[in-house]
Design an enzyme around this catalytic site. Structure first.
Site, PDB file in Angstrom:
ATOM      1  CE  LYS A  38      -0.526   0.324   4.992  1.00 28.36           C
ATOM      2  NZ  LYS A  38      -1.088  -0.404   6.128  1.00 28.36           N
ATOM      3  NE  ARG A 132      -5.252   0.199  11.645  1.00 31.37           N
ATOM      4  CZ  ARG A 132      -4.336   0.078  10.693  1.00 31.37           C
ATOM      5  NH1 ARG A 132      -3.600   1.125  10.344  1.00 31.37           N
ATOM      6  NH2 ARG A 132      -4.130  -1.068  10.091  1.00 31.37           N
TER       7      ARG A 132
HETATM    8  C1  LIG Z   1      -0.156  -1.106   6.663  1.00 30.33           C
HETATM    9  C2  LIG Z   1      -0.435  -2.367   7.350  1.00 30.33           C
HETATM   10  C3  LIG Z   1       0.612  -3.273   7.577  1.00 30.33           C
HETATM   11  C4  LIG Z   1       2.050  -2.990   7.213  1.00 30.33           C
HETATM   12  O1  LIG Z   1       2.636  -2.173   8.171  1.00 30.33           O
HETATM   13  P1  LIG Z   1       4.206  -1.826   8.116  1.00 30.33           P
HETATM   14  O2  LIG Z   1       4.440  -1.069   9.359  1.00 30.33           O
HETATM   15  O3  LIG Z   1       4.424  -1.019   6.887  1.00 30.33           O
HETATM   16  O4  LIG Z   1       4.930  -3.109   8.083  1.00 30.33           O
HETATM   17  C5  LIG Z   1       0.284  -4.466   8.187  1.00 30.33           C
HETATM   18  N1  LIG Z   1      -0.975  -4.753   8.557  1.00 30.33           N
HETATM   19  C6  LIG Z   1      -2.001  -3.909   8.358  1.00 30.33           C
HETATM   20  C7  LIG Z   1      -3.364  -4.288   8.798  1.00 30.33           C
HETATM   21  C8  LIG Z   1      -1.757  -2.677   7.751  1.00 30.33           C
HETATM   22  O5  LIG Z   1      -2.784  -1.848   7.543  1.00 30.33           O
END
Ligand SMILES: *Cc1c(COP(=O)(O)O)cnc(C)c1O
Length: 354
Positions: A38, A132
């Site tokens: 993302k 969250r």
């Molecule tokens: C963005 C996201 C990740 C990745 O997080 P990083 O800190 O970039 O490794 C993992 N799990 C979820 C649910 C996310 O939204």
């Protein structure tokens, strides 16, 4: 020929190396990886580099990004990190697995899975304190029971997410809690959970130091792969590349000017009343890049230039004694917020180097 500016140079080989080192490192503990795309808007060539490096899944928060990667011919198990009711049909059609926390959404997914004669796989996210997404542990049993009753859905895993909203650190206590929940559910419902996804790039220190990682067998990594760091202290992970992304912008003005604006100070372009320190005359450099393109606070200049300020389309730098001329390039490294904004700006060209 001069290269296009502004541009972000992306080293695919460094991203592949990072994915490979991390796949090996976590693989030693039987942890598989989801490469999270993302932060780079589901850029297909970056997803491909992650897969070449050994990640077993590609995960993204946006269904549009997953569609883009599929259209580009990327073939892997696609995971949607954020599921919404209104997109349920598209989720079923485009993602193999989605992360979920709401029964109404699961019902919709089940409905459309039936319509399209598919089986959709889901990971149920558990709330472990970061506040969250996540089903409260107290409600989990009933939630799983309801989910199991929905046709065309299969619960393939349980997960949790920390260090995102509440800044809660993954530690033995919350990871142990997740394992405990998994053992309970497997027994209670006589199911076997293929994926126990313990977190993200913030799980590095915990995983390295843990004596016993329990049932955790998966992590979802974005920042570690892309920028080579963990995210509890933003420390570089040994043997990873931390400069796979470099931003270049063009100098459009370079002049000796006073450091103190002249006249009465009112609001700036963003409604703040600025204040200044008098440092006398100095070389001031303007580059063709601004707040429309980039989270300016995320920029780190590579040659000790100092960022003095920014408006929508201009960043003003203290040029020091580098003698920068118009047309010259200034380069920056980025943190995750900067990467996200640079990749999102339609004005910044993405240039892949190998
Ligand atoms: C963005 C996201 C990740 C990745 O997080 P990083 O800190 O970039 O490794 C993992 N799990 C979820 C649910 C996310 O939204």
């Amino acid at each position: 020929m001069k290269s296009f500016m502004p541009r972000i140079e992306i080293s695919l080989s460094q991203i592949r190396d990072n994915a490979q080192v991390l796949s090996k490192l976590y693989g030693q503990k039987n942890i598989s990886l989801m490469g999270v795309s993302k932060g780079v808007l589901g850029e297909p060539s970056i997803a491909k580099a992650m897969i070449q490096g050994g990640v077993k899944f590609i995960a993204d928060s946006r269904i549009e990004n997953i569609q883009k990667m599929k259209n580009a011919g990327i073939s892997t198990r696609f995971v949607l990190l954020r599921t919404s009711l209104s997109q349920a049909e598209s989720v079923v059609k485009n993602a193999d697995i989605s992360l979920n926390t709401e029964i109404e959404t699961l019902k919709k997914l089940s409905y459309y899975a039936k319509v399209h004669n598919k089986n959709h796989q889901v990971i149920i996210m558990v709330e472990l304190g970061d506040l969250r997404e996540g089903v409260l542990i107290h409600d989990l049993s009933q939630f799983i029971r309801k989910t199991l009753s929905l046709p065309h859905l299969k619960i393939v895993g349980i997960g949790c997410n920390l260090a995102c909203y509440g800044g809660i650190k993954p530690d033995d206590k919350n990871m142990h809690e997740l394992s405990k929940v998994v053992r309970f559910l497997e027994k209670e419902f006589n199911i076997s959970l293929e994926i126990v996804s313990g977190g993200n790039s913030a799980n590095y220190e915990w995983c390295k130091s843990a004596q016993d990682i329990g049932k955790i067998n998966n992590l979802r990594l974005g920042e570690s792969i892309l920028l080579g760091c963990e995210t509890v202290n933003r420390k570089a992970i040994p043997s990873l590349h931390t400069l796979a992304f470099q931003l270049f912008a063009e100098v459009i003005e370079s002049k000796k000017k006073p450091s103190l604006p002249l006249g009465e100070i009112c609001q700036d372009a963003f409604g703040n009343v600025p204040s200044f320190q008098d440092r006398g005359m100095g070389q001031r450099v303007i580059i063709a890049l601004g707040r429309q393109d980039i989270l300016v606070s995320s920029l780190k200049t590579n040659n000790k230039l100092e960022i003095l300020g920014a408006s929508s389309d201009h960043i003003i730098l203290d040029g020091k004694n580098l003698n920068l001329q118009i047309g010259d390039e200034v380069s920056f490294s980025l943190d995750y917020g900067g990467l996200l904004s640079a990749m999102t700006s339609p004005f910044i060209r993405k240039q892949f180097i190998n």
